[in-house]
Design a protein around this motif. Structure first.
Motif, PDB file in Angstrom:
ATOM      1  N   THR A   7       1.179  11.824 -10.001  1.00 48.03           N
ATOM      2  CA  THR A   7       0.411  13.079  -9.925  1.00 48.03           C
ATOM      3  C   THR A   7       1.342  14.275  -9.827  1.00 48.03           C
ATOM      4  O   THR A   7       1.042  15.331 -10.353  1.00 48.03           O
ATOM      5  N   GLU A  10       2.416   1.628  -3.470  1.00 48.76           N
ATOM      6  CA  GLU A  10       1.412   2.100  -4.430  1.00 48.76           C
ATOM      7  C   GLU A  10       1.106   3.580  -4.216  1.00 48.76           C
ATOM      8  O   GLU A  10       0.980   4.342  -5.177  1.00 48.76           O
ATOM      9  N   ALA A  11       1.011   3.992  -2.953  1.00 47.10           N
ATOM     10  CA  ALA A  11       0.763   5.404  -2.663  1.00 47.10           C
ATOM     11  C   ALA A  11       1.932   6.256  -3.146  1.00 47.10           C
ATOM     12  O   ALA A  11       1.743   7.350  -3.692  1.00 47.10           O
ATOM     13  N   TRP A  12       3.155   5.773  -2.976  1.00 42.80           N
ATOM     14  CA  TRP A  12       4.331   6.504  -3.426  1.00 42.80           C
ATOM     15  C   TRP A  12       4.344   6.624  -4.957  1.00 42.80           C
ATOM     16  O   TRP A  12       4.631   7.679  -5.495  1.00 42.80           O
ATOM     17  N   ARG A  13       4.012   5.523  -5.613  1.00 45.21           N
ATOM     18  CA  ARG A  13       3.972   5.552  -7.088  1.00 45.21           C
ATOM     19  C   ARG A  13       2.876   6.505  -7.577  1.00 45.21           C
ATOM     20  O   ARG A  13       3.079   7.266  -8.530  1.00 45.21           O
ATOM     21  N   THR A  14       1.700   6.445  -6.959  1.00 48.77           N
ATOM     22  CA  THR A  14       0.587   7.313  -7.335  1.00 48.77           C
ATOM     23  C   THR A  14       0.957   8.768  -7.115  1.00 48.77           C
ATOM     24  O   THR A  14       0.700   9.626  -7.965  1.00 48.77           O
ATOM     25  N   GLU A  15       1.567   9.053  -6.002  1.00 46.56           N
ATOM     26  CA  GLU A  15       2.002  10.425  -5.684  1.00 46.56           C
ATOM     27  C   GLU A  15       3.038  10.889  -6.696  1.00 46.56           C
ATOM     28  O   GLU A  15       3.024  12.037  -7.126  1.00 46.56           O
ATOM     29  N   ALA A  45       0.838  -1.207   0.000  1.00 49.87           N
ATOM     30  CA  ALA A  45       0.000   0.000   0.000  1.00 49.87           C
ATOM     31  C   ALA A  45       0.869   1.251   0.000  1.00 49.87           C
ATOM     32  O   ALA A  45       0.591   2.218  -0.720  1.00 49.87           O
ATOM     33  N   GLY A  46       1.936   1.228   0.784  1.00 46.45           N
ATOM     34  CA  GLY A  46       2.847   2.369   0.815  1.00 46.45           C
ATOM     35  C   GLY A  46       3.537   2.564  -0.523  1.00 46.45           C
ATOM     36  O   GLY A  46       3.697   3.695  -0.999  1.00 46.45           O
TER      37      GLY A  46
END
Length: 90
Positions: free
Chosen positions: A86, A78-83, A75-76
């Motif tokens: 964006t 994925e959040a880093w990749r998404t951030e 999850a971390g």
């Protein structure tokens, strides 16, 4: 002077007392080791009983914790990749 041994500088050792001290120290060592063995066996038995009375075995708890850690890591990531996506789009 059968029990005393005299050295060249006049130092005298009572061999009977020395022998008695060595024997008593040996007996104390054996008793100490026996006490330690009994205490360790008692603690091991109590630990086994504790684990056997648990609702969830420690191996299952460890497996669940590992799954949770992997999920949190993913999850971390994925959040880093998404951030990152964006931020580069702006």
């Amino acid at each position: 002077m059968a029990t005393n041994q005299k050295f060249s500088n006049g130092f005298r050792v009572n061999r009977t007392m020395l022998g008695t001290g060595v024997v008593l120290a040996g007996i104390g060592t054996v008793l100490s080791l026996a006490g330690t063995a009994i205490a360790c066996a008692t603690l091991a038995s109590a630990g086994r009983d504790y684990v056997n009375r648990m609702e969830t075995p420690p191996s299952e708890q460890a497996r669940r914790a590992m799954q949770q850690a992997k999920a949190a890591s993913m999850a971390g990531l994925e959040a880093w990749r998404t951030e990152g996506r964006t931020a580069s789009a702006n």
